[in-house]
Design an enzyme around this catalytic site. Structure first.
Site, PDB file in Angstrom:
ATOM      1  CB  ALA A 197      52.633  32.319 -96.045  1.00  0.00           C
ATOM      2  CE1 TYR A 209      58.532  30.773 -96.524  1.00  0.00           C
ATOM      3  CE2 TYR A 209      60.196  31.725 -95.081  1.00  0.00           C
ATOM      4  CZ  TYR A 209      59.641  30.629 -95.711  1.00  0.00           C
ATOM      5  OH  TYR A 209      60.185  29.380 -95.535  1.00  0.00           O
ATOM      6  CB  ILE A 223      67.564  23.758 -96.757  1.00  0.00           C
ATOM      7  CG1 ILE A 223      66.548  23.386 -95.676  1.00  0.00           C
ATOM      8  CG2 ILE A 223      68.113  22.501 -97.412  1.00  0.00           C
ATOM      9  CD1 ILE A 223      65.316  22.679 -96.223  1.00  0.00           C
TER      10      ILE A 223
END
Length: 258
Positions: free
Chosen positions: A164, A161, A193
């Site tokens: 990326a 992640y 979030i």
């Protein structure tokens, strides 16, 4: 709450707008006067609810389905959106896979690596390429790619992640050069979030959320609707001299030197 009308008479395309942050960006764009193209891959019901919320605000919504890991589907989506609205003023490439189910780097799989890189890098690159080139042909517009502050610290949980999201910075800067001066391309990088998906994570429920709040200078983790306006700022006239940029909104958690 009264919102600024920064998108009156404009059209905004938001990918991944069926759920989470993408849905709130789409609704906020409508609150600010935009008609909105609502993209989804599998969250049809969520996308329909997003469209309903947009129409309740008196704006137009257009649903479009596509798998952004496939170039042909991106081209078809662009054809449908441009055909429906005639023009698009701003694109928010929100779709991304965070490998949410993976709780440790030890659990990484080749399948997960391939999928995260295909969606987050290949998909965002192809969306930026296809939508941005159409904005270029029509004479103007802005692209906002949703990144992450994971690039500051990396991710011991999911290295694929972090890799990326670093890739998104590189492709954004590249297209910012390629499309200048006609089309601006920037990255909006939120920290954590409190989406439903995040709140449901095992590590979040076992204390990580509280730990992050205590280490955040502003003392809280925001809901997605609290960050949507900041993401859209990069597509407004107020940001007309910002391109190739990286805007962080993380409550001060990752403060770094200039």
């Amino acid at each position: 709450m009264t919102h600024p009308q920064r998108f009156t008479g404009k059209t905004v395309l938001v990918t991944g707008a069926g759920t989470g942050f993408g849905a709130e960006i789409a609704v906020r764009a409508a609150q600010e006067g935009a008609d909105v193209a609502v993209h989804y891959r599998s969250s049809r019901a969520g996308a329909e609810r997003t469209a309903e919320r947009i129409e309740e605000l008196g704006r137009k919504a257009f649903l479009v389905q596509a798998d952004i890991a496939e170039r042909a589907e991106i081209v078809r989506m662009a054809d449908e959106v441009w055909s429906h609205f005639g023009t698009v003023d701003a694109v928010v490439n929100n779709v991304g896979d965070v490998a949410r189910e993976q709780m440790s780097w030890r659990d990484i799989t080749e399948e997960s690596i391939d999928h995260v890189l295909a969606v987050d890098i290949k998909g965002t690159l192809l969306c930026t390429h296809e939508f941005g080139s159409r904005l270029l042909d029509q004479g103007g517009g802005a692209v906002v790619n949703i990144g992450s502050t994971v690039v500051v610290r990396g991710s011991a949980r999911a290295p694929q992640y972090a890799a990326a999201k670093y890739g998104i910075i590189g492709l954004t800067k590249s297209y910012a050069h390629a499309f200048a001066p006609t089309v601006r391309v920037n990255v909006f990088a939120p920290g954590f979030i409190e989406t439903e998906a995040t709140l449901g994570r095992q590590d979040w429920q076992s204390g990580r959320g509280e730990q992050l709040r205590s280490n955040t200078p502003l003392g809280r983790i925001p809901r997605p609707e609290e960050l949507a306006g900041a993401a859209l700022f990069l597509a407004t006239e107020d940001a007309n001299h910002v391109t190739g940029g990286f805007l962080v909104a993380d409550g001060g958690y990752n403060m770094v030197g200039a």
